[in-house]
Design an enzyme around this catalytic site. Structure first.
Site, PDB file in Angstrom:
ATOM      1  N   ARG A  11       3.940  11.466   7.476  1.00  0.00           N
ATOM      2  CA  ARG A  11       5.047  10.499   7.547  1.00  0.00           C
ATOM      3  C   ARG A  11       5.680  10.245   6.177  1.00  0.00           C
ATOM      4  O   ARG A  11       6.766   9.688   6.088  1.00  0.00           O
ATOM      5  CB  ARG A  11       4.584   9.183   8.179  1.00  0.00           C
ATOM      6  CG  ARG A  11       4.024   9.361   9.601  1.00  0.00           C
ATOM      7  CD  ARG A  11       4.963  10.137  10.533  1.00  0.00           C
ATOM      8  NE  ARG A  11       4.542  10.083  11.928  1.00  0.00           N
ATOM      9  CZ  ARG A  11       3.815  11.007  12.549  1.00  0.00           C
ATOM     10  NH1 ARG A  11       3.377  12.091  11.894  1.00  0.00           N
ATOM     11  NH2 ARG A  11       3.497  10.863  13.826  1.00  0.00           N
ATOM     12  N   LYS A  83     -17.143  -6.394  -7.181  1.00  0.00           N
ATOM     13  CA  LYS A  83     -15.874  -6.184  -6.473  1.00  0.00           C
ATOM     14  C   LYS A  83     -15.399  -4.735  -6.544  1.00  0.00           C
ATOM     15  O   LYS A  83     -14.863  -4.201  -5.578  1.00  0.00           O
ATOM     16  CB  LYS A  83     -14.785  -7.101  -7.056  1.00  0.00           C
ATOM     17  CG  LYS A  83     -14.878  -8.526  -6.581  1.00  0.00           C
ATOM     18  CD  LYS A  83     -13.654  -9.315  -7.020  1.00  0.00           C
ATOM     19  CE  LYS A  83     -13.771 -10.751  -6.532  1.00  0.00           C
ATOM     20  NZ  LYS A  83     -12.621 -11.563  -6.964  1.00  0.00           N
ATOM     21  N   ALA A 130      -4.066 -14.109 -20.959  1.00  0.00           N
ATOM     22  CA  ALA A 130      -4.562 -13.304 -22.087  1.00  0.00           C
ATOM     23  C   ALA A 130      -4.709 -11.838 -21.675  1.00  0.00           C
ATOM     24  O   ALA A 130      -4.320 -10.923 -22.417  1.00  0.00           O
ATOM     25  CB  ALA A 130      -5.897 -13.860 -22.581  1.00  0.00           C
ATOM     26  N   CYS A 176       8.428  -9.775 -23.823  1.00  0.00           N
ATOM     27  CA  CYS A 176       9.819 -10.198 -24.023  1.00  0.00           C
ATOM     28  C   CYS A 176      10.126 -11.416 -23.144  1.00  0.00           C
ATOM     29  O   CYS A 176      10.837 -12.322 -23.544  1.00  0.00           O
ATOM     30  CB  CYS A 176      10.784  -9.091 -23.657  1.00  0.00           C
ATOM     31  SG  CYS A 176      10.762  -7.661 -24.723  1.00  0.00           S
ATOM     32  N   CYS A 189      -6.321 -19.583  -8.784  1.00  0.00           N
ATOM     33  CA  CYS A 189      -6.491 -19.784  -7.345  1.00  0.00           C
ATOM     34  C   CYS A 189      -7.697 -20.677  -7.052  1.00  0.00           C
ATOM     35  O   CYS A 189      -7.701 -21.431  -6.083  1.00  0.00           O
ATOM     36  CB  CYS A 189      -6.678 -18.441  -6.646  1.00  0.00           C
ATOM     37  SG  CYS A 189      -5.248 -17.362  -6.815  1.00  0.00           S
ATOM     38  N   CYS A 249       7.144  -5.120 -28.431  1.00  0.00           N
ATOM     39  CA  CYS A 249       7.892  -3.876 -28.219  1.00  0.00           C
ATOM     40  C   CYS A 249       9.067  -3.664 -29.174  1.00  0.00           C
ATOM     41  O   CYS A 249       9.707  -2.600 -29.126  1.00  0.00           O
ATOM     42  CB  CYS A 249       8.374  -3.797 -26.771  1.00  0.00           C
ATOM     43  SG  CYS A 249       9.747  -4.885 -26.397  1.00  0.00           S
TER      44      CYS A 249
HETATM   45 ZN   LIG Z   1       8.851  -6.838 -25.584  1.00  0.00          ZN
END
Ligand SMILES: [Zn+2]
Length: 253
Positions: A11, A83, A130, A176, A189, A249
């Site tokens: 599919r 897990k 973090a 950013c 949660c 970046c």
């Molecule tokens: Zn950035």
């Protein structure tokens, strides 16, 4: 592909946008999934069922009864198991030919640096700021596409941060939009609660964006942050540009 694979993935193969060639690409691809919880469950299940060749799962935690309301790759019988091991078994049941590497460890910078370098796409399914920053730094450093999802209460968000050379020019990285030094109110949660299908909605979309990214299919969410209010089932979208002063970046760094 053998006859069984041609049937299993038929599919997908029927889709002009994927075909035999695209499916072959997926079979030869490697995804790194950080977090085997609410988001990591649908992500891993869809990537495995869709025939992604190699999955590396990272999570330090064990399966708890309170997880089963939404973490659908696990099962009651596997309460107490790591897990990543529980997920490996869940994935093997749906598609045993996927090669799953289960790493029961916290995702720290050194581990991420090594693992991100080997992956074709990275999925952030973790639950803390973090780790999200550490994943983003490794993805920028190694120029790997990052599919990021988050869900708490009835609120979800998803985006793609693609630092490959071929990315849409001006597309931001995670930092950013969410600078590492910004004050964050860490909500989890465990204390806030989370609407069970919300992680399914966001996680399934992460899987979709990861597959599209590997197949170079359509337009990705790079440069767009989608936010869902599941109370009203209403989406909103923010268009974001790279921050020229981003600590992670910016070419100035
Ligand atoms: Zn950035």
């Amino acid at each position: 592909m053998n006859d069984e694979q041609l049937l299993r993935y038929s599919r997908h193969i029927l889709l002009d946008e994927i075909g035999v060639e695209g499916q072959q690409t997926l079979l030869q691809s490697h995804a790194l999934i950080i977090g085997a919880g609410g988001l990591g469950s649908p992500v891993a299940l869809y990537l495995a069922s869709a025939g992604l060749g190699r999955l590396t799962l990272v999570d330090h935690d064990t399966v708890d009864l309170t997880n089963l309301q939404r973490q659908i790759v696990h099962s009651t019988a596997r309460i107490g198991s790591p897990k990543v091991e529980s997920a490996r078994q869940g994935l093997a049941a749906i598609n045993a030919e996927v090669q799953v590497t289960a790493i029961q460890q916290r995702a720290d910078a050194a581990l991420l640096d090594a693992l991100v370098a080997q992956a074709d796409v990275v999925l952030d399914c973790c639950d803390n700021f973090a780790t999200r920053q550490a994943i983003n730094r490794a993805c920028v450093a190694h120029a790997k596409p990052l599919v990021s999802g988050a869900a708490i209460g009835f609120d979800g968000q998803i985006s793609v941060f693609d630092s490959r050379a071929s990315r849409r020019p001006g597309a931001p990285c995670y930092a950013c939009l969410f600078p590492p030094d910004s004050p964050v109110e860490e909500v989890r949660c465990a204390t806030m609660g989370v609407f069970a299908p919300l992680v399914g909605i966001i996680g399934s979309m992460q899987a979709a964006e990861a597959l599209k990214c590997l197949l170079n299919l359509g337009d990705s969410l790079a440069g767009r942050l989608l936010m869902l209010d599941a109370r009203r089932m209403e989406w909103s979208e923010i268009h974001a540009q790279a921050d020229p002063n981003c600590a992670v970046c910016s070419p100035k760094n």
